[in-house]
Design a protein around this motif. Sequence first.
Motif, short mmCIF file in Angstrom:
data_model
loop_
_atom_site.label_atom_id
_atom_site.label_comp_id
_atom_site.label_asym_id
_atom_site.label_seq_id
_atom_site.Cartn_x
_atom_site.Cartn_y
_atom_site.Cartn_z
N THR A 8 -2.94 -4.40 -7.22
CA THR A 8 -3.05 -5.50 -8.18
C THR A 8 -2.42 -5.13 -9.51
N TRP A 11 -6.68 -1.27 -3.54
CA TRP A 11 -6.47 -2.68 -3.86
C TRP A 11 -6.26 -2.88 -5.35
N GLN A 12 -7.03 -2.17 -6.17
CA GLN A 12 -6.90 -2.29 -7.61
C GLN A 12 -5.54 -1.82 -8.09
N GLY A 30 0.82 -1.21 0.00
CA GLY A 30 0.00 0.00 0.00
C GLY A 30 0.85 1.25 0.00
#
Length: 401
Positions: A206, A202-203, A48
């Motif tokens: 990823t 989160w995207q 993050g």
Amino acid sequence: MVAYTASVVGNGCFFLALGWAASRTATPAEVSFVMAVGAVPRAVLMLGGGVIADRSSPRYVIIGSDMVRCVVILAAAAVLALASPGLWLLVVVALVFGVADALFLPAVGALPARLADANQVLRVQGMRSLAVRLGNSLGAPLAGLVMALSGPAAAFAVAGGLFALSLTLLFTVRIRALPVQKPDPEAEPAETAGKGKATGMWQEMTSGLQYVRRQSLVRMLVLALVVVELGCVAPLSIGLVLLARDRDWGASGAGWTLGTFSVGAAVSSLLLTTTGRLPRPGVFYIASLAAGSASIASLALAPSPLIAAALGAVGGLTLGLNGGISYALVQSACKPAYLGRVMSLLSLASFGVGPLALPVFGAAVAGFGTAPAFAVFGGIAGLGAVACLFSADVRRAELPN
């Protein structure tokens, strides 16, 4: 680099002061808990932190991290000087530091692309590595001296002062904007669907992992770093202690070997800083990794502490060169918009993977002896060199002229 060095020295000073402050009132198990608790948010939040470094200016992230550490540690110094709080204070401080590190490390990794031209990336990595070596060498002795004179509260105050110095210097640093990036034709839909709007943490994490998966050179270098950390951390930490015990070399035997390793790593940093350019860096990367792995595997065969110290120096020099070249190649091959996330993966590999091998190494020594354990773990590190040798992308990798 002066600001970064001050921050690293402050970090080393803080961790020794933290452990000493805990040891005055806590059991050994509680001291271990205090020292380890900061690793949890650092590992969990590291990816993050890479997203945040890519979303905003790495300089602002670094300034914010140093500001938080400075304020928290100076507040802790004041509390320790005026009262005798329980372990809760030290646990809170360690947790805050773990969160700050999760933001700081990826941002520092992404910053060189904003500071220097592409053809200077190897020199910048050498300077960064030298700052780390210098900071780690000075931080703990400084904390020990201050605590001997005035106690843990004073050591906390000195560490806070070093973060304040780093913070002040960072305000004078000016960075360049990233070049405008063309859309990636190979991007996954998750990367492109949210262009122009927030896509979510989160995207974005990823998408960073997807980017590494698609870039064969970056992927191979990240995997090689994971393998090297698994193979080298345990032998160079508990391994040297167990080896010195079994050979009756005393604590000084382990200390000299680890010391020469640090000296060799510092020399490698100086070489990268002054040279700034290597012919066939991909080939040099593979050769230095193979030599470093062999030196680790050979440590348990050393007939004397002197030979072990010499092997330690070779290991520090070769693995230091390998690490600097690895980071330079990754930064050169990686699109600037992904640097924070990619560097967060490298930081996670450096700080989170190695400790996982410690209990396995201890069990290997107990079951088979020190020499087989060193040979196996050195061989594990060497697998990274073998894999890279069969990778045309690594062999042909070049740095910008």
